[in-house]
Scaffold this active site. Structure first.
Site, PDB file in Angstrom:
ATOM      1  N   ASN A  18       0.866  -1.184   0.000  1.00 39.59           N
ATOM      2  CA  ASN A  18       0.000   0.000   0.000  1.00 39.59           C
ATOM      3  C   ASN A  18       0.900   1.231   0.000  1.00 39.59           C
ATOM      4  OD1 ASN A  18      -1.785   2.059   0.505  1.00 39.59           O
ATOM      5  ND2 ASN A  18      -2.371   1.365   2.564  1.00 39.59           N
ATOM      6  N   LYS A  20       0.048   4.241  -0.131  1.00 38.99           N
ATOM      7  CA  LYS A  20      -0.621   5.378   0.518  1.00 38.99           C
ATOM      8  C   LYS A  20      -0.469   6.628  -0.371  1.00 38.99           C
ATOM      9  CE  LYS A  20      -0.110   3.131   4.935  1.00 38.99           C
ATOM     10  NZ  LYS A  20      -0.033   3.234   6.379  1.00 38.99           N
ATOM     11  N   HIS A 110      -9.489   1.072   5.078  1.00 38.88           N
ATOM     12  CA  HIS A 110      -8.180   1.205   5.710  1.00 38.88           C
ATOM     13  C   HIS A 110      -8.347   2.081   6.952  1.00 38.88           C
ATOM     14  CE1 HIS A 110      -4.055   2.386   6.488  1.00 38.88           C
ATOM     15  NE2 HIS A 110      -3.713   1.285   5.834  1.00 38.88           N
ATOM     16  N   GLU A 112      -6.786   4.459   8.036  1.00 32.96           N
ATOM     17  CA  GLU A 112      -6.629   5.899   7.790  1.00 32.96           C
ATOM     18  C   GLU A 112      -7.915   6.485   7.188  1.00 32.96           C
ATOM     19  OE1 GLU A 112      -2.900   5.460   5.726  1.00 32.96           O
ATOM     20  OE2 GLU A 112      -2.018   4.824   7.623  1.00 32.96           O
ATOM     21  N   GLU A 182      -5.163  -5.009  10.534  1.00 32.48           N
ATOM     22  CA  GLU A 182      -4.123  -4.001  10.736  1.00 32.48           C
ATOM     23  C   GLU A 182      -4.380  -3.274  12.059  1.00 32.48           C
ATOM     24  OE1 GLU A 182      -2.156  -2.768   6.772  1.00 32.48           O
ATOM     25  OE2 GLU A 182      -3.853  -1.460   7.121  1.00 32.48           O
ATOM     26  N   SER A 228       3.757  -2.226  10.186  1.00 35.24           N
ATOM     27  CA  SER A 228       5.217  -2.263  10.369  1.00 35.24           C
ATOM     28  C   SER A 228       5.858  -3.577   9.906  1.00 35.24           C
ATOM     29  CB  SER A 228       5.589  -1.963  11.823  1.00 35.24           C
ATOM     30  OG  SER A 228       5.173  -0.653  12.168  1.00 35.24           O
TER      31      SER A 228
HETATM   32  O1  LIG Z   1      -1.159   0.692   6.873  1.00 33.89           O
HETATM   33  C1  LIG Z   1      -0.384  -0.162   6.491  1.00 33.89           C
HETATM   34  C2  LIG Z   1      -0.613  -0.887   5.223  1.00 33.89           C
HETATM   35  O2  LIG Z   1      -1.892  -0.670   4.740  1.00 33.89           O
HETATM   36  C3  LIG Z   1       0.834  -0.493   7.260  1.00 33.89           C
HETATM   37  O3  LIG Z   1       1.718   0.562   7.154  1.00 33.89           O
HETATM   38  P1  LIG Z   1       3.236   0.375   7.669  1.00 33.89           P
HETATM   39  O4  LIG Z   1       3.734  -0.910   7.038  1.00 33.89           O
HETATM   40  O5  LIG Z   1       3.945   1.591   7.183  1.00 33.89           O
HETATM   41  O6  LIG Z   1       3.157   0.254   9.152  1.00 33.89           O
END
Ligand SMILES: O=C(CO)COP(=O)(O)O
Length: 274
Positions: A18, A20, A110, A112, A182, A228
């Site tokens: 992802n 982002k 997600h 976020e 997640e 992570s």
């Molecule tokens: O939100 C994530 C994947 O969708 C995880 O992000 P990180 O791997 O940067 O922690």
């Protein structure tokens, strides 16, 4: 797509990146090209471990052209979609458009999106339905915030999100879904849930799917862990019985790191029973 036969999985592992809100359309193409070269050099078997990237919307046309033009075995998806198909929804993107761009997947819910845009389970159920209407595989994201984990109600909370977002989904559709656990406290923090935490939640999700549908359905749904994930911890997480893949944020922007996550089996060789 054939099924992995590494003895740990009867579901094809999915390694998903992802991106982002990173990588403009020029940077995105370079990243994807380098990733494809790196994996081709390593003779990666894409039928055995599927590789997907989730670039920003503005990259998708370029990604489609590259993947089709160079016949790359990488698949791709979008990070969100509208619950509607067309109309007066300024700024939104229809699943129909994503399908036309060759997307296989789309992220739904997600953390976020849930936190920053206030997306509710009820809204997410309509997004899941929209994705399915346009033959996109929803990658439904669920997971708890730190306070909820500390209070010990993380499983209950996550399963409630799952039930809410799956409203109206049939057993056949559920079997084709991907669900990503997640935990919010592990996203972008460097704090990774341990393999046992990932397994605990994935097992709970699979169990919930067998209650909502049936065991055969639950056995087919792929479950990912995200938060992570790096090359140094991916193999340990992926060896857990109910974890069928990972959803990678930050580390998916680094070609060598992400390629090493994709090649996690390489790191499992000595531990895999004959
Ligand atoms: O939100 C994530 C994947 O969708 C995880 O992000 P990180 O791997 O940067 O922690």
């Amino acid at each position: 797509m054939t099924t992995s036969t590494n003895g740990k999985f009867d579901r094809t592992p999915l390694i998903a990146g992802n991106w982002k809100m990173n990588m403009d359309h020029v940077q995105g193409i370079t990243l994807l090209q380098k990733l494809a070269w790196t994996l081709a050099d390593a003779n990666h078997d894409f039928d055995r471990v599927e590789v997907a990237v989730f670039p920003p919307f503005t990259d998708l046309r370029g990604v489609q052209t590259l993947v089709a033009g160079d016949d790359l075995p990488v698949v791709y998806g979008a990070q969100d979609l509208s619950p509607h198909d067309s109309g007066a929804y300024t700024g939104d993107i229809s699943g129909q458009f994503l399908s036309r761009l060759g997307c296989r997947y789309v992220l739904v819910g997600h953390s976020e999106r849930r936190a920053i845009h206030g997306e509710s389970d009820a809204l997410l159920a309509t997004k899941v339905a929209a994705a399915l209407r346009h033959c996109l595989v929803p990658v439904l994201c669920v997971g708890e915030a730190l306070e909820i984990r500390q209070a010990g109600s993380h499983v209950e909370h996550t399963l409630e999100q799952l039930r809410g977002s799956l409203a109206g989904v049939t057993a056949e559709q559920a079997a084709s879904l991907v669900i990503a656990y997640e935990p919010v406290w592990a996203i972008g923090t460097g704090e990774v849930a341990g393999p046992a935490d990932a397994q605990e939640m994935c097992a709970a999700i699979r169990n919930e799917l067998s209650e909502l549908y049936d065991t055969a359905t639950a056995a087919r749904t792929r479950l990912l862990y995200g938060g992570s994930v790096k090359a140094s911890n991916a193999a340990q997480i992926l060896r857990e019985r109910d974890v069928d893949g990972v959803l990678v944020g930050g580390a998916s922007l680094d070609v060598a790191e992400f390629a090493n996550i994709v090649r996690f089996e390489h790191h499992l060789v000595t531990d895999t029973p004959a």
